[in-house]
Scaffold this active site. Sequence first.
Site, PDB file in Angstrom:
ATOM      1  N   LYS A 102      38.662  28.822  40.344  1.00 48.46           N
ATOM      2  CA  LYS A 102      39.777  29.290  39.510  1.00 48.46           C
ATOM      3  C   LYS A 102      40.972  29.506  40.436  1.00 48.46           C
ATOM      4  O   LYS A 102      40.799  30.017  41.553  1.00 48.46           O
ATOM      5  CB  LYS A 102      39.370  30.599  38.825  1.00 48.46           C
ATOM      6  CG  LYS A 102      40.375  31.163  37.841  1.00 48.46           C
ATOM      7  CD  LYS A 102      39.859  32.457  37.203  1.00 48.46           C
ATOM      8  CE  LYS A 102      40.764  33.000  36.122  1.00 48.46           C
ATOM      9  NZ  LYS A 102      40.215  34.238  35.504  1.00 48.46           N
TER      10      LYS A 102
ATOM     11  N   SER B 153      40.089  34.147  30.490  1.00 49.12           N
ATOM     12  CA  SER B 153      41.155  33.423  31.157  1.00 49.12           C
ATOM     13  C   SER B 153      40.666  32.307  32.079  1.00 49.12           C
ATOM     14  O   SER B 153      41.444  31.431  32.438  1.00 49.12           O
ATOM     15  CB  SER B 153      41.985  34.401  31.988  1.00 49.12           C
ATOM     16  OG  SER B 153      41.196  34.953  33.047  1.00 49.12           O
TER      17      SER B 153
ATOM     18  N   SER C  84      36.733  37.332  30.922  1.00 49.55           N
ATOM     19  CA  SER C  84      37.120  36.006  31.380  1.00 49.55           C
ATOM     20  C   SER C  84      36.056  35.147  32.040  1.00 49.55           C
ATOM     21  O   SER C  84      36.277  33.955  32.241  1.00 49.55           O
ATOM     22  CB  SER C  84      38.327  36.132  32.306  1.00 49.55           C
ATOM     23  OG  SER C  84      39.409  36.665  31.587  1.00 49.55           O
TER      24      SER C  84
END
Length: 560
Positions: free
Chosen positions: A111, A186, A210
């Site tokens: 990420k 997210s 997330s």
Amino acid sequence: MVPSPSLKRLSYLLLQPLTLLSLSKPASALHDAFDVREASIESVHNALFTGITTCREIVSAFIARIEEFNPAINAVISLNHDALSIADHLDERIASGNVTGPLFCIPVLLKDNYDAVGTNTTGAALALANNKPKEDAPTVAALRNAGAIILGKTNLHEMALEGLSVSSLGGQTKNPFDLTRTPGGSSGGTGAAITANFAIFGTGTDTVNSLRSPASAGSLFSFRPTRGLISRAGVIPVSFTQDTVGAMARNLNDLTVALTIMSSVGFEPNDNTTASISPEVQHKDYSASLYGGSLKGLRFGVLNGFFNHTPSPETTPVNDIMSSIISDLTSAGATVINITDPIYNTLTLATLDVQIYEFRQQLDAYLARPSLTDATSPQPNTFEELYQTPSQNFLVIPAQYQYLRSAFTSSTSNTTYLQNLHGIQNLINTLETTFTTNNLDAIVYPEQKNLVVKIGSPSQAGRNGILAALTGRPVINIPAGFSSSTASAPSGIPVGMEILGRKWTEGKLLNIAKHISELIGPVRRMPPFANGTVERQEYESVPVIRPDRKVEGVYPVGVF
Ligand SMILES: *[C@@H]1O[C@H](CO)[C@@H](O)[C@H](O)[C@H]1NC(C)=O
Ligand SMILES: *[C@@H]1O[C@H](CO)[C@@H](O)[C@H](O)[C@H]1NC(C)=O
Ligand SMILES: *[C@@H]1O[C@H](CO)[C@@H](O)[C@H](O)[C@H]1NC(C)=O
Ligand SMILES: *[C@@H]1O[C@H](CO)[C@@H](O)[C@H](O)[C@H]1NC(C)=O
Ligand SMILES: *[C@@H]1O[C@H](CO)[C@@H](O)[C@H](O)[C@H]1NC(C)=O
Ligand SMILES: *[C@@H]1O[C@H](CO)[C@@H](O)[C@H](O)[C@H]1NC(C)=O
């Protein structure tokens, strides 16, 4: 640089036992691209160590797949330009018999809020496009030391502040199972990338939902660890109290290795929560957790308040899948207890969320750390500077305006902050009591009360991540089922289930996840759009990925 069937490799191949060869491709197929679809750590290692393929070919096969399918889902933001040379180095090590590390030649995506030298840490905000870290996050260093190859970085909901996975740098990531839906968030870029087979596993972060929302919406396994188990240093923060780091994978074995390696960091001075790690899980190898055990005699709590009982095309598939699992659990000899305590209501729990009081101070501390950014590529050094850059350099969706304005004026000195911390401690005590009085082994509930929302929705409504986020208790998300086929989702939309436990019980939760997954049978499917082979490519260098930044018509850009 292009690998050829050198004598060394052929002789290595001939030395392998026949059983291994017959399980693998025939020698005449030596030059076929490695088929990365549903590949695992084990399948990569089998192909590599029997001489069927090389590390360069493995990395090339994943890059080719990203090139082919990323334009449709917009999950990967950037590729690591060192990936092929690292692969060549690992091939040399195979040739000299120096193979070490459980992640040897395993392609991993991060990420884009993790610091990894050689890539910029952008938080998917254009304003941070030049944020070049000096050091790896400790978790990234651990992955590399175990042999992993960082393939690149994935999109996220800008600064990890919502669950729609749209950003000024990366645009909108789409759900590979239904291109009209979001991938959750997210960490939606990682979820979409891993479910589309762009790497073996990927990392994410979780302040409220997330690591679980994208896994749920992508038919993946993920873990959110006990608070303090894994250092969060070197990762763009949101909340000292609620942030965690973790991983998503297509199968439990790979997830278990990711957990073992990431938690091997242990106590780490730049994240003082790691001082609390229980001695029994220090440097634990979780692989043994998948063996033995059974569901018979276990006791599961189901949180009645974490369902939307109003039937609709968005909620009924989730409720039906959960009912089916609950009846399977009972048939397997487990006891399921309906937990109706009104405290377990996500709207009530959300009032205890403390991120708004911590975000600004945390982000200021992260941006103030040494980075390699020079005067020719200035970047914001504070929260205030970030949100004062030209407005097209960041994206705020309308639902977040109030959040950011409020975060700007809030701090840990607000009286509500201390009240909420107190409320969180009470909640932890209540949860302990729920476990003790019902003699529970774990608590289960759907990750989201409804299917993952459509692109253009104001927020990722209906998620249940807040309980683990506030209490710091560990969760494993498992693929639970799929909704029925529709025109935009021919194989249905994935639904995930959370399994929440007491502190430091990751091993037990993995064992339960394994048994429940076996009980309900294989759930995971590949996204149909990406279920095809990709032509073998020979790369001299890593190609440039250009994310599709077009978000006009979906959200107004930079009007904050
Ligand atoms: C094996 O490779 C590693 C990484 O390059 C290196 O540090 C180590 O010294 C090598 N070991 C041997 C025995 O060559
Ligand atoms: C990363 O940041 C540096 C400046 O710190 C910049 O020169 C470089 O172009 C950036 N890389 C990418 C891929 O944007
Ligand atoms: C731990 O670190 C946080 C933030 O970095 C700080 O606010 C807190 O005071 C520290 N706690 C202890 C016990 O040192
Ligand atoms: C749990 O109890 C509530 C309240 O009595 C009830 O409405 C609900 O249907 C029960 N759930 C299950 C799965 O039995
Ligand atoms: C925190 O306190 C400041 C200053 O009084 C105030 O402006 C802000 O709205 C408060 N934040 C919250 C979330 O209550
Ligand atoms: C890929 O598609 C084929 C044909 O539709 C199907 O048989 C196969 O199961 C799919 N593979 C996966 C992993 O979903």
